[in-house]
Design a protein around this motif. Structure first.
Motif, PDB file in Angstrom:
ATOM      1  N   THR A  59       0.829  -1.208   0.000  1.00  0.00           N
ATOM      2  CA  THR A  59       0.000   0.000   0.000  1.00  0.00           C
ATOM      3  C   THR A  59       0.860   1.253   0.000  1.00  0.00           C
ATOM      4  O   THR A  59       0.590   2.213  -0.741  1.00  0.00           O
ATOM      5  N   VAL A  60       1.909   1.251   0.817  1.00  0.00           N
ATOM      6  CA  VAL A  60       2.827   2.393   0.881  1.00  0.00           C
ATOM      7  C   VAL A  60       3.474   2.626  -0.479  1.00  0.00           C
ATOM      8  O   VAL A  60       3.562   3.761  -0.971  1.00  0.00           O
ATOM      9  N   SER A  61       3.939   1.544  -1.107  1.00  0.00           N
ATOM     10  CA  SER A  61       4.597   1.654  -2.408  1.00  0.00           C
ATOM     11  C   SER A  61       3.657   2.254  -3.451  1.00  0.00           C
ATOM     12  O   SER A  61       4.067   3.096  -4.265  1.00  0.00           O
ATOM     13  N   PHE A  62       2.395   1.853  -3.418  1.00  0.00           N
ATOM     14  CA  PHE A  62       1.429   2.382  -4.372  1.00  0.00           C
ATOM     15  C   PHE A  62       1.159   3.860  -4.115  1.00  0.00           C
ATOM     16  O   PHE A  62       1.213   4.683  -5.037  1.00  0.00           O
ATOM     17  N   LEU A  63       0.873   4.219  -2.870  1.00  0.00           N
ATOM     18  CA  LEU A  63       0.490   5.593  -2.552  1.00  0.00           C
ATOM     19  C   LEU A  63       1.615   6.584  -2.826  1.00  0.00           C
ATOM     20  O   LEU A  63       1.370   7.672  -3.368  1.00  0.00           O
ATOM     21  N   GLU A  64       2.826   6.232  -2.469  1.00  0.00           N
ATOM     22  CA  GLU A  64       3.912   7.207  -2.546  1.00  0.00           C
ATOM     23  C   GLU A  64       4.405   7.453  -3.962  1.00  0.00           C
ATOM     24  O   GLU A  64       5.242   8.314  -4.187  1.00  0.00           O
ATOM     25  N   GLN A  65       3.867   6.703  -4.944  1.00  0.00           N
ATOM     26  CA  GLN A  65       4.118   7.043  -6.342  1.00  0.00           C
ATOM     27  C   GLN A  65       3.524   8.401  -6.685  1.00  0.00           C
ATOM     28  O   GLN A  65       3.990   9.080  -7.600  1.00  0.00           O
ATOM     29  N   PHE A  66       2.468   8.781  -5.957  1.00  0.00           N
ATOM     30  CA  PHE A  66       1.747  10.011  -6.287  1.00  0.00           C
ATOM     31  C   PHE A  66       2.439  11.258  -5.743  1.00  0.00           C
ATOM     32  O   PHE A  66       2.028  12.371  -6.081  1.00  0.00           O
ATOM     33  N   GLU A  67       3.447  11.086  -4.924  1.00  0.00           N
ATOM     34  CA  GLU A  67       4.165  12.241  -4.377  1.00  0.00           C
ATOM     35  C   GLU A  67       5.646  11.889  -4.309  1.00  0.00           C
ATOM     36  O   GLU A  67       6.250  11.821  -3.243  1.00  0.00           O
ATOM     37  N   SER A  68       6.220  11.671  -5.497  1.00  0.00           N
ATOM     38  CA  SER A  68       7.616  11.234  -5.568  1.00  0.00           C
ATOM     39  C   SER A  68       8.592  12.307  -5.096  1.00  0.00           C
ATOM     40  O   SER A  68       9.754  12.009  -4.805  1.00  0.00           O
ATOM     41  N   SER A  69       8.148  13.542  -5.008  1.00  0.00           N
ATOM     42  CA  SER A  69       9.038  14.622  -4.565  1.00  0.00           C
ATOM     43  C   SER A  69       9.270  14.590  -3.055  1.00  0.00           C
ATOM     44  O   SER A  69      10.201  15.231  -2.565  1.00  0.00           O
ATOM     45  N   LEU A  70       8.427  13.860  -2.317  1.00  0.00           N
ATOM     46  CA  LEU A  70       8.586  13.758  -0.866  1.00  0.00           C
ATOM     47  C   LEU A  70       9.358  12.495  -0.501  1.00  0.00           C
ATOM     48  O   LEU A  70       9.141  11.436  -1.086  1.00  0.00           O
ATOM     49  N   SER A  71      10.236  12.624   0.464  1.00  0.00           N
ATOM     50  CA  SER A  71      11.046  11.487   0.907  1.00  0.00           C
ATOM     51  C   SER A  71      10.520  11.013   2.259  1.00  0.00           C
ATOM     52  O   SER A  71      10.740  11.663   3.292  1.00  0.00           O
ATOM     53  N   PHE A  72       9.808   9.873   2.260  1.00  0.00           N
ATOM     54  CA  PHE A  72       9.226   9.334   3.486  1.00  0.00           C
ATOM     55  C   PHE A  72      10.152   8.305   4.136  1.00  0.00           C
ATOM     56  O   PHE A  72      10.952   7.662   3.462  1.00  0.00           O
ATOM     57  N   ARG A  73       9.988   8.158   5.429  1.00  0.00           N
ATOM     58  CA  ARG A  73      10.705   7.128   6.184  1.00  0.00           C
ATOM     59  C   ARG A  73       9.727   6.511   7.176  1.00  0.00           C
ATOM     60  O   ARG A  73       8.670   7.090   7.469  1.00  0.00           O
TER      61      ARG A  73
END
Length: 360
Positions: A59-73
């Motif tokens: 789910t995380v991998s799918f969602l974070e495609q939409f905001e590739s400019s942000l670096s999550f941890r």
């Protein structure tokens, strides 16, 4: 003040404890059968849904495609679980955050059923309540309370399992709006919503405006509803739109807006510019936008070809008109010259006649 009301569906299992003294034998048998059925139903409800960590990562991998400019941890597990509060027995919670203070928490259902099924979550600001309707007075009774949460969404990610994945927006973290929209449409609006989210990703448009890039705001109709899509623009596309000398006159009701990048704003002190032909072309290619004044069977390229042909025809007509005008001018000049020659000849004859008279 934001309000979120999420309908959690219909209660899938009700367990009742029956008790009584001096009941007839038949009643005892019925109670025993009911208890056995309840145990079977409860065991079925405790069926595990698979590795929650693996499903959270998907789910995380799918969602974070939409905001590739942000670096999550990853967020600390205990902190993430604290946002889930009393739901920890039914869900495994995983948090993601950035250094700049944005973040979100996912709840992954551990078993097929949970006591959250059949409840409605309602909240204002940073307080959420999971409530159930009271059949006696038509009101609602609070079952769970969740504090520190400003958004609570629930959806299904596979096999149609009720409330399988939760999205919690902590009040103390900045909301990643693009991810929130992607989750809402992709997990909470059925197959149509999921298909639209994938389509948005493929077309490389957004649900929310980009932070610093130039963009187009395009209003289009999807499944009978109007929605606004945001098209990020490269520096080259922004420059092409600004430098174009072909403004597009939009009709009332057509919504296509152009906003410059932060860099251009700082240099030129403008928020946006006129919609020109390149902007219209990009909106059509990326969003299928059609202004009202363009014929349904005429695309932007055809329109430009038609305009070029019209310009050539006008140039040809102008040339013909100019030739005709020149010919008329020459004819008029010729007529004037002929008149002048006749007048000169007449004067010469008069002079000769007068001379002859004087000689006599």
């Amino acid at each position: 003040m934001r309000k979120w009301i999420i309908n959690m569906g219909i209660l899938t299992g009700i367990w009742l404890t029956l008790a009584g003294c001096g009941a007839p034998k038949a009643q005892v048998i019925m109670e025993a059968e009911t208890a056995a059925a309840d145990r079977t139903e409860t065991q079925a409800g405790q069926e595990l849904l698979g590795d929650p960590k693996e499903r959270a990562e998907e789910t995380v991998s799918f969602l974070e495609q939409f905001e590739s400019s942000l670096s999550f941890r990853d967020m600390d597990r205990e902190r993430a679980a604290a946002y889930g509060g009393p739901l920890e027995d039914s869900y495994a919670f995983y948090g993601r955050e950035t250094e700049d203070g944005a973040g979100y928490v996912l709840g992954i259902k551990i078993r097929k059923e949970s006591l959250l099924d059949g409840l409605t979550v309602y909240g204002e600001d940073d307080h959420m309540e999971a409530v159930i309707q009271n059949d006696q007075d038509g009101g609602y009774d609070t079952v769970y309370e969740l504090d520190g949460i400003s958004v609570f969404l629930s959806g299904s990610s596979q096999n149609g399992v009720l409330n399988e994945v939760l999205y919690l927006q902590p009040e103390d973290l900045e909301t990643p709006e693009e991810l929130l929209n992607a989750f809402d449409l992709g997990y909470c609006h059925g197959a149509a919503g999921a298909a639209y989210v994938r389509d948005v990703l493929e077309r490389q448009v957004r649900f929310t405006p980009p932070d610093t890039e130039a963009y187009l705001a395009v209003e289009v109709e999807r499944d009978g509803e109007l929605c606004t899509e945001y098209v990020p623009l490269t520096r080259e596309e922004e420059r092409e739109i600004l430098d174009s000398k072909e403004p597009v006159p939009l009709e009332d009701g057509d919504r296509l807006e152009f906003f410059v990048s932060q860099e251009t704003y700082e240099e030129q002190d403008i928020d946006g510019g006129a919609v020109t032909a390149p902007a219209l072309r990009i909106a059509e290619e990326r969003c299928g936008f059609r202004p009202s004044y363009i014929e349904p069977d005429m695309d932007i390229e055809k329109k430009e070809e038609t305009r070029e042909e019209a310009e050539k025809e006008n140039e040809g007509e102008d040339g013909e008109e100019t030739g005709e005008e020149n010919e008329e001018a020459r004819e008029e000049a010729g007529e004037e010259s002929e008149e002048a020659r006749e007048e000169a000849g007449e004067r010469a004859r008069e002079a000769m006649e007068n001379g002859e008279a004087d000689g006599d």
